[in-house]
Design a protein around this motif. Sequence first.
Motif, PDB file in Angstrom:
ATOM      1  N   LYS A  36     -10.437  -2.501  -6.982  1.00  0.00           N
ATOM      2  CA  LYS A  36     -10.065  -3.894  -6.700  1.00  0.00           C
ATOM      3  C   LYS A  36      -9.262  -4.473  -7.872  1.00  0.00           C
ATOM      4  O   LYS A  36      -8.328  -5.250  -7.676  1.00  0.00           O
ATOM      5  CB  LYS A  36     -11.307  -4.742  -6.440  1.00  0.00           C
ATOM      6  N   PHE A  37      -9.631  -4.086  -9.079  1.00  0.00           N
ATOM      7  CA  PHE A  37      -8.886  -4.483 -10.270  1.00  0.00           C
ATOM      8  C   PHE A  37      -7.443  -4.014 -10.168  1.00  0.00           C
ATOM      9  O   PHE A  37      -6.500  -4.755 -10.448  1.00  0.00           O
ATOM     10  CB  PHE A  37      -9.588  -3.838 -11.474  1.00  0.00           C
ATOM     11  N   ARG A  38      -7.264  -2.773  -9.744  1.00  0.00           N
ATOM     12  CA  ARG A  38      -5.918  -2.199  -9.603  1.00  0.00           C
ATOM     13  C   ARG A  38      -5.140  -2.862  -8.467  1.00  0.00           C
ATOM     14  O   ARG A  38      -3.961  -3.181  -8.610  1.00  0.00           O
ATOM     15  CB  ARG A  38      -6.018  -0.692  -9.340  1.00  0.00           C
ATOM     16  N   LYS A  39      -5.804  -3.040  -7.337  1.00  0.00           N
ATOM     17  CA  LYS A  39      -5.116  -3.569  -6.161  1.00  0.00           C
ATOM     18  C   LYS A  39      -4.625  -5.005  -6.358  1.00  0.00           C
ATOM     19  O   LYS A  39      -3.613  -5.408  -5.776  1.00  0.00           O
ATOM     20  CB  LYS A  39      -6.057  -3.529  -4.950  1.00  0.00           C
ATOM     21  N   CYS A 152      -2.606   1.020  -7.775  1.00  0.00           N
ATOM     22  CA  CYS A 152      -3.458   2.216  -7.768  1.00  0.00           C
ATOM     23  C   CYS A 152      -2.706   3.457  -8.256  1.00  0.00           C
ATOM     24  O   CYS A 152      -3.337   4.449  -8.627  1.00  0.00           O
ATOM     25  CB  CYS A 152      -4.020   2.450  -6.369  1.00  0.00           C
ATOM     26  N   GLU A 153      -1.394   3.399  -8.259  1.00  0.00           N
ATOM     27  CA  GLU A 153      -0.607   4.505  -8.815  1.00  0.00           C
ATOM     28  C   GLU A 153      -0.763   4.609 -10.327  1.00  0.00           C
ATOM     29  O   GLU A 153      -0.332   5.585 -10.938  1.00  0.00           O
ATOM     30  CB  GLU A 153       0.869   4.335  -8.442  1.00  0.00           C
ATOM     31  N   GLU A 154      -1.403   3.610 -10.930  1.00  0.00           N
ATOM     32  CA  GLU A 154      -1.605   3.605 -12.383  1.00  0.00           C
ATOM     33  C   GLU A 154      -2.990   4.121 -12.784  1.00  0.00           C
ATOM     34  O   GLU A 154      -3.323   4.126 -13.967  1.00  0.00           O
ATOM     35  CB  GLU A 154      -1.380   2.185 -12.917  1.00  0.00           C
ATOM     36  N   ILE A 155      -3.777   4.543 -11.809  1.00  0.00           N
ATOM     37  CA  ILE A 155      -5.129   5.038 -12.119  1.00  0.00           C
ATOM     38  C   ILE A 155      -5.059   6.336 -12.905  1.00  0.00           C
ATOM     39  O   ILE A 155      -5.739   6.509 -13.920  1.00  0.00           O
ATOM     40  CB  ILE A 155      -5.947   5.225 -10.826  1.00  0.00           C
ATOM     41  N   TYR A 165      -8.209  19.020  -8.812  1.00  0.00           N
ATOM     42  CA  TYR A 165      -8.606  18.204  -7.668  1.00  0.00           C
ATOM     43  C   TYR A 165      -8.894  16.771  -8.126  1.00  0.00           C
ATOM     44  O   TYR A 165      -9.545  16.554  -9.140  1.00  0.00           O
ATOM     45  CB  TYR A 165      -9.863  18.774  -7.000  1.00  0.00           C
ATOM     46  N   ILE A 166      -8.403  15.823  -7.335  1.00  0.00           N
ATOM     47  CA  ILE A 166      -8.702  14.404  -7.532  1.00  0.00           C
ATOM     48  C   ILE A 166      -9.468  13.951  -6.298  1.00  0.00           C
ATOM     49  O   ILE A 166      -8.961  14.052  -5.175  1.00  0.00           O
ATOM     50  CB  ILE A 166      -7.419  13.554  -7.681  1.00  0.00           C
ATOM     51  N   CYS A 167     -10.689  13.439  -6.479  1.00  0.00           N
ATOM     52  CA  CYS A 167     -11.540  13.053  -5.353  1.00  0.00           C
ATOM     53  C   CYS A 167     -11.835  11.562  -5.401  1.00  0.00           C
ATOM     54  O   CYS A 167     -12.143  11.020  -6.466  1.00  0.00           O
ATOM     55  CB  CYS A 167     -12.851  13.833  -5.385  1.00  0.00           C
ATOM     56  N   CYS A 168     -11.775  10.921  -4.241  1.00  0.00           N
ATOM     57  CA  CYS A 168     -11.938   9.460  -4.208  1.00  0.00           C
ATOM     58  C   CYS A 168     -12.498   9.029  -2.859  1.00  0.00           C
ATOM     59  O   CYS A 168     -12.179   9.630  -1.818  1.00  0.00           O
ATOM     60  CB  CYS A 168     -10.572   8.802  -4.440  1.00  0.00           C
ATOM     61  N   ALA A 169     -13.320   7.993  -2.866  1.00  0.00           N
ATOM     62  CA  ALA A 169     -13.772   7.385  -1.616  1.00  0.00           C
ATOM     63  C   ALA A 169     -12.594   6.662  -0.951  1.00  0.00           C
ATOM     64  O   ALA A 169     -11.656   6.227  -1.619  1.00  0.00           O
ATOM     65  CB  ALA A 169     -14.906   6.406  -1.884  1.00  0.00           C
ATOM     66  N   VAL A 170     -12.660   6.532   0.370  1.00  0.00           N
ATOM     67  CA  VAL A 170     -11.570   5.909   1.117  1.00  0.00           C
ATOM     68  C   VAL A 170     -12.118   4.767   1.962  1.00  0.00           C
ATOM     69  O   VAL A 170     -13.061   4.958   2.737  1.00  0.00           O
ATOM     70  CB  VAL A 170     -10.876   6.921   2.056  1.00  0.00           C
ATOM     71  N   GLY A 171     -11.548   3.573   1.804  1.00  0.00           N
ATOM     72  CA  GLY A 171     -11.900   2.438   2.649  1.00  0.00           C
ATOM     73  C   GLY A 171     -10.757   2.129   3.589  1.00  0.00           C
ATOM     74  O   GLY A 171     -10.740   2.530   4.750  1.00  0.00           O
ATOM     75  N   THR A 172      -9.740   1.449   3.073  1.00  0.00           N
ATOM     76  CA  THR A 172      -8.546   1.148   3.874  1.00  0.00           C
ATOM     77  C   THR A 172      -7.400   2.115   3.584  1.00  0.00           C
ATOM     78  O   THR A 172      -6.373   2.066   4.261  1.00  0.00           O
ATOM     79  CB  THR A 172      -8.071  -0.290   3.605  1.00  0.00           C
ATOM     80  N   GLY A 173      -7.555   2.973   2.577  1.00  0.00           N
ATOM     81  CA  GLY A 173      -6.552   3.997   2.297  1.00  0.00           C
ATOM     82  C   GLY A 173      -5.594   3.685   1.174  1.00  0.00           C
ATOM     83  O   GLY A 173      -4.813   4.546   0.762  1.00  0.00           O
ATOM     84  N   GLY A 174      -5.632   2.463   0.645  1.00  0.00           N
ATOM     85  CA  GLY A 174      -4.684   2.073  -0.392  1.00  0.00           C
ATOM     86  C   GLY A 174      -4.885   2.810  -1.705  1.00  0.00           C
ATOM     87  O   GLY A 174      -3.912   3.255  -2.329  1.00  0.00           O
ATOM     88  N   THR A 175      -6.130   2.946  -2.128  1.00  0.00           N
ATOM     89  CA  THR A 175      -6.406   3.631  -3.388  1.00  0.00           C
ATOM     90  C   THR A 175      -6.012   5.090  -3.307  1.00  0.00           C
ATOM     91  O   THR A 175      -5.361   5.630  -4.210  1.00  0.00           O
ATOM     92  CB  THR A 175      -7.894   3.506  -3.762  1.00  0.00           C
ATOM     93  N   LEU A 176      -6.395   5.746  -2.203  1.00  0.00           N
ATOM     94  CA  LEU A 176      -6.046   7.160  -2.043  1.00  0.00           C
ATOM     95  C   LEU A 176      -4.534   7.333  -2.012  1.00  0.00           C
ATOM     96  O   LEU A 176      -3.998   8.273  -2.616  1.00  0.00           O
ATOM     97  CB  LEU A 176      -6.670   7.728  -0.776  1.00  0.00           C
ATOM     98  N   SER A 177      -3.822   6.435  -1.347  1.00  0.00           N
ATOM     99  CA  SER A 177      -2.359   6.520  -1.292  1.00  0.00           C
ATOM    100  C   SER A 177      -1.755   6.430  -2.684  1.00  0.00           C
ATOM    101  O   SER A 177      -0.830   7.177  -3.021  1.00  0.00           O
ATOM    102  CB  SER A 177      -1.803   5.398  -0.405  1.00  0.00           C
ATOM    103  N   GLY A 178      -2.277   5.516  -3.508  1.00  0.00           N
ATOM    104  CA  GLY A 178      -1.780   5.399  -4.873  1.00  0.00           C
ATOM    105  C   GLY A 178      -2.035   6.653  -5.676  1.00  0.00           C
ATOM    106  O   GLY A 178      -1.169   7.108  -6.437  1.00  0.00           O
ATOM    107  N   LEU A 179      -3.223   7.248  -5.503  1.00  0.00           N
ATOM    108  CA  LEU A 179      -3.548   8.485  -6.204  1.00  0.00           C
ATOM    109  C   LEU A 179      -2.634   9.623  -5.764  1.00  0.00           C
ATOM    110  O   LEU A 179      -2.180  10.432  -6.582  1.00  0.00           O
ATOM    111  CB  LEU A 179      -5.011   8.860  -5.948  1.00  0.00           C
TER     112      LEU A 179
END
Length: 303
Positions: A36-39, A152-155, A165-179
Amino acid sequence: MDFSESSNQKITIPHPNISLYIKREDLLHPYISGNKFRKLKYNLAKAKKQNHQTLLTFGGAFSNHILAVAAAGKEYGFRTVGIIRGEELAGKVPENPTLQRAQDFGMDFTFITREQYRNKNELKFIEGLHNKFGDFYVIPEGGTNELAVKGCEEILTKTDENFDYICCAVGTGGTLSGLINCSKPSQQVLGFPPLKGDFLRQDICSFATKSNWDLIADYHFGGYGKVSEELILFINEFYKMHKIPLDPIYTGKLMFGVMDLIRHNYFPENSKILVIHTGGLQGIAGMNKLLKEKKQLEINVND
């Protein structure tokens, strides 16, 4: 918003030839937590640049996003409005830890029916909100838009390039897209949705610029907001061993899934795995309230 680079914490696991680390994004801010901080970074900058005084957004009863926007509004001088799914919640704010904290931060609520909520992106619905609240900057449910993906591209940083491997939870998909967008071609990005169904793929494809990713849909524990005693036992034991709190909606299911995949030899020998801790720990209080009412095992991530 001022961003600090989060640290990677090594996790000791039984497998001798696989290394596992957690990126502690949850420590970036106590309330504007993790992803949320990133978004919100570039969305707040745009709102300020356009001279908006009010942020308006959408969410459910225990939404991490609702609380993060409320906290950001208080910290950066915006009025905040939350359009909350579920008219039955009106008058019950003191019973809900998430909404009560958001209200303490100054957020004004409008509670609407689930049928009305489905129309939240319709122009006529938004016009009605403008008539009620005046000018505002809209942040979508969950915070995902192009500016959120940019944040999120700055994570991932240069020091993360050696992970396989980079693993992440997915809610709406924004964080994963940035990764995905900031990952290297040699890396595989894995998303762990806490809900049933495969509908997120299309949403992720609308933002992601690479194809080095997949969704692992086997660890939803019955769907969004659903938990089991097995999951809660795992979260509690994980905290005892590593002193890292996990939430029951996103990061708990993510870490359970990663550990289970390691146990079943999903990852090749000598793999280096980085798990992104996206925060969301505020949701524990609300979940524990529900578990206590049902006289079920509660989450214990406090010393």
